[in-house]
Design an enzyme around this catalytic site. Sequence first.
Site, PDB file in Angstrom:
ATOM      1  N   ALA A  75       0.831  -1.210   0.000  1.00  0.00           N
ATOM      2  CA  ALA A  75       0.000   0.000   0.000  1.00  0.00           C
ATOM      3  C   ALA A  75       0.860   1.253   0.000  1.00  0.00           C
ATOM      4  O   ALA A  75       0.548   2.234  -0.680  1.00  0.00           O
ATOM      5  CB  ALA A  75      -0.935  -0.009   1.208  1.00  0.00           C
ATOM      6  N   ASP A  76       1.950   1.243   0.759  1.00  0.00           N
ATOM      7  CA  ASP A  76       2.822   2.410   0.825  1.00  0.00           C
ATOM      8  C   ASP A  76       3.431   2.727  -0.536  1.00  0.00           C
ATOM      9  O   ASP A  76       3.403   3.879  -1.009  1.00  0.00           O
ATOM     10  CB  ASP A  76       3.941   2.174   1.836  1.00  0.00           C
ATOM     11  N   PHE A  77       4.007   1.723  -1.180  1.00  0.00           N
ATOM     12  CA  PHE A  77       4.662   1.966  -2.468  1.00  0.00           C
ATOM     13  C   PHE A  77       3.640   2.290  -3.560  1.00  0.00           C
ATOM     14  O   PHE A  77       3.863   3.180  -4.380  1.00  0.00           O
ATOM     15  CB  PHE A  77       5.503   0.752  -2.866  1.00  0.00           C
TER      16      PHE A  77
END
Length: 370
Positions: A167-169
């Site tokens: 989700a972060d990337f």
Amino acid sequence: MPLPFLSGLRVIDLGQYLPGPYAAQMLADLGAEVVKVEAPSGDPLRQMGPTDADGTTAAYKLLNAGKTVIRLNLKDDGDRRAFETLIAGADALVESYRPGVLDKLGVGHARLRALNPRLVHASLSGWGSSGPYARRAGHDLNYMAVGGGLDSSGTPDRPSISHPPVADFASAQQAALAVVAALFGRQRSGEGCFLDLSIMETVLGWQGFNLTADARGEVPDRGEALLSGGAACYRIYRTADGRFATLSALEAKFWQGFCEAVERPDWIARQADPLPQAALIAEVDALFASRSLADWKALLDPVDCCFEALPTLAEMPEHPHIAARGQIRVTPGPEPLVETLMGLRVDGGTPPERAPLRESTAAAVLAAWK
């Protein structure tokens, strides 16, 4: 050198940890000048994990390469004025604070818009700027859970954590895309805008297939769908030496090629067995467990059947295809850094290079911007 597409554009990176800084780094890779503004104590990622001899983590160095880093205390009147001067000369701001934090610091969106009506302000928060979770704390695992990235992934008995943090990337990439689109739109309108981006909603945006299947009562149990482990032709298999191989023979021609190569033509028609294909999976499992990964590579690499060995991290830089494409760059030494450059090549060129991060001051940046 960075790519030239965004050359001449100035971006302020007010992010911390991973998503915001990675989004800004992608803009730097595309040619923008990125100035990262940190609190006097620095981005917490500097000390989150094992640190190098200089007291900074490798993760921080990797995520902030290609940027100029300065430190400002936005609670201090003088530093806040310097920040506002930077904003007045910037094209875009990427920040990843919880909603409301910049307002408390006196540089909320209304103030930023007054300082620079042409500014593209990208706010990449966990949950978005509105709704009951807007100011709720969270990290990748929480966003994956609520956004639908976990319920259908993993084994039948439990979901699995993805790594690196998906989700972060992914949200960083979406933020960078949105900034570039907004800058393109600004060429027509002359006006900047506020981009409300959510890490969770990046994952949620992928769930149309699953949500539609659920609404129709057609969702298989976890680990039993075609692409989640329920089909023998699309699985990860353990080999005799404890290594792993991937098989993605979804199309009939690839499955047939695999079956013929392993001398099991009786399996060809069984690709159409109902899901989950427990019996066929067990047979293929036993077959892969009978030979080493090297043996399987020798047999199946020449076959057009969507077979690939799973390389370890140590093996990846020397993988023949990865090495040939030149996306990995190693800085040798007692504390080596292994960078993965942007996977983009223009007109036959190489991936865009990144300079190491550079520490500077607001005064020096402002002097260069005059």
